[in-house]
Enzyme design. Structure first.
Site, PDB file in Angstrom:
ATOM      1  N   TYR A 176      15.653  30.113   9.378  1.00  0.00           N
ATOM      2  CA  TYR A 176      14.473  30.912   9.764  1.00  0.00           C
ATOM      3  C   TYR A 176      14.361  31.072  11.280  1.00  0.00           C
ATOM      4  O   TYR A 176      14.582  30.100  12.024  1.00  0.00           O
ATOM      5  CB  TYR A 176      13.197  30.206   9.304  1.00  0.00           C
ATOM      6  CG  TYR A 176      12.842  30.404   7.848  1.00  0.00           C
ATOM      7  CD1 TYR A 176      12.662  31.679   7.306  1.00  0.00           C
ATOM      8  CD2 TYR A 176      12.659  29.286   7.029  1.00  0.00           C
ATOM      9  CE1 TYR A 176      12.310  31.823   5.970  1.00  0.00           C
ATOM     10  CE2 TYR A 176      12.303  29.436   5.692  1.00  0.00           C
ATOM     11  CZ  TYR A 176      12.135  30.714   5.167  1.00  0.00           C
ATOM     12  OH  TYR A 176      11.790  30.856   3.855  1.00  0.00           O
ATOM     13  N   LYS A 195       0.844  -1.207   0.000  1.00  0.00           N
ATOM     14  CA  LYS A 195       0.000   0.000   0.000  1.00  0.00           C
ATOM     15  C   LYS A 195       0.875   1.252   0.000  1.00  0.00           C
ATOM     16  O   LYS A 195       2.074   1.175   0.314  1.00  0.00           O
ATOM     17  CB  LYS A 195      -0.908  -0.025   1.230  1.00  0.00           C
ATOM     18  CG  LYS A 195      -0.166  -0.058   2.554  1.00  0.00           C
ATOM     19  CD  LYS A 195      -1.082  -0.442   3.706  1.00  0.00           C
ATOM     20  CE  LYS A 195      -0.317  -0.437   5.026  1.00  0.00           C
ATOM     21  NZ  LYS A 195      -1.134  -0.948   6.136  1.00  0.00           N
TER      22      LYS A 195
END
Ligand SMILES: *Cc1c(COP(=O)(O)O)cnc(C)c1O
Length: 392
Positions: A272, A54
């Site tokens: 940042y 999956k």
């Protein structure tokens, strides 16, 4: 100002292999994948072993991984949604393909056309399936029974009643009854045995129909848990199946290229929010991968909630050295501290391993507060992929 006439001549006539120049890339060792699957098959003893593919084979590529697992001998596959099953059908012509999310009205042609087996997980799906097979030839289905997960599955009592229901249509032909353990990764949990005992009742009630309980972790709990079919996923992809247990062979290696190396002075800040202040004069490597590539922001060295306790963030690997992430991971870039890597051992254009043989998948995942499954299935679309067999 930089005089570009003095920069190196680049030979634009050369045909580069995209993998050799990719900003971010992924190597998948299909040999290790196949070996891991065979290893899980051996550990499954007398039970047959499926392959769970999956989510694009846990992010590593359904086409290549599905084909390799088929060639290794897998003939039972589990996918999450019908479209994955249809894709896999091309590479696994005679395999049995189970769809874990079951079936919705309107999908029946799709299931019949691609020969997919719905895993019926609720009263509604069961009732719908009965109506489908009343009008058509019979078609295999599977029954998912809930034994304590409270995720998918028919309630235990309903499943037992169904087993005894003489009025059910003759064309109703389940080929598998299954359930799923919620705590198989924790061998000391007493709850797996509770689920096992509930499932034993189901397997008995549906005698003659194959039974399946265990994913990767359950296979390690012992032969009682194996029944007729096991369903390993993560262990085959090289992830940790049982807490604290050494995984099988690593399958995936993710790497990002160093775009720039900079000298940065003690006292200056990184990335940042200026959440990391350098305590020494440092050499920093900026690589071209970020959270858009599945290198989660929670892997940051600082400046995210997970780091509030002062724990370190993720490490990369370059020049035979483990190098920490500094400051925040950004969308397309991460900054590593390479001060401790001998100067000749790392250059612009080199690749830093994000996870793989040197930085275990689960170590990286833990640094980001998550599990290997999530790191693999978060790999973005930008990774240039190469499939190898390291044994060749
Ligand atoms: C995902 C899944 C598996 C495989 O689990 P792993 O822990 O990756 O081995 C098996 N069965 C079901 C029902 C699943 O959802």
């Amino acid at each position: 100002m930089i005089d570009i006439s003095e920069t190196e001549d680049f030979d634009n006539g050369v045909a580069y292999d995209p993998f050799d120049t990719a900003p971010v890339r992924l190597t998948v060792d299909l040999g290790a994948l196949s070996e891991n699957w065979r290893d899980m098959a051996r550990r499954s003893g007398g039970a047959r072993t499926a392959a769970v593919v999956k989510a694009d084979a846990y992010g590593l590529g359904l086409e290549d991984c599905g084909t390799a697992l088929y060639e290794a001998g897998a003939r039972d596959f589990f996918v999450a949604v019908p479209q994955e099953g249809a894709t896999l059908r091309t590479y696994a012509p005679d395999a049995r393909i189970y769809v874990l999310s079951g079936i919705w009205p309107g999908q029946e042609d799709f299931f019949f056309d691609h020969d997919l087996v719905p895993v019926l997980a609720s009263e509604e799906q069961l009732a719908f399936w009965m109506s489908v097979i009343a009008d058509r030839d019979d078609h295999p289905c599977a029954l998912h029974v809930d034994t304590g997960f409270n995720r998918l599955g028919l309630p235990l009592e309903d499943a037992l009643a169904l087993a005894d229901d003489v009025s059910r249509p003759a064309s109703f032909s389940p080929v598998l009854v299954m359930s799923h353990l919620h705590s198989g990764d924790n061998p000391s949990s007493p709850l797996s045995r509770v689920q096992l005992e509930a499932f034993q009742q189901i397997a008995e009630a549906f005698e003659g129909i194959e039974a399946s309980l265990s994913a990767s972790a359950g296979i390690f709990l012992g032969s009682e848990y194996h029944f007729d079919l096991t369903r390993p996923g993560i262990a085959v992809y090289g992830g940790e199946a049982v807490n604290g247990m050494q995984p099988l062979k690593p399958v995936a290696k993710a790497e990002a290229r160093i775009v720039q190396i900079r000298e940065a002075a003690a006292g200056s800040t990184v990335s940042y929010g200026a959440t990391h202040q350098l305590s020494r004069n440092s050499r920093l490597a900026v690589v071209s991968a970020g959270y858009a590539d599945g290198y989660l922001r929670s892997l940051s060295g600082s400046g995210v909630p997970l780091r509030a306790g002062g724990t370190s963030g993720a490490f990369g690997f370059v020049g035979n050295t483990r190098v920490p992430v500094l400051g925040r991971v950004t969308m397309d870039m991460v900054i590593f501290d390479i001060t401790d890597v001998p100067e000749g051992d790392v250059r612009v254009g080199d690749y830093i391993e994000l996870f793989g043989p040197n930085i275990p998948l689960d170590e990286a995942a833990r640094a980001g507060g998550t599990i290997g499954y999530e790191l693999l299935t978060s790999l973005g679309l930008r990774h240039e992929r190469r499939y190898i067999d390291a044994n060749d």
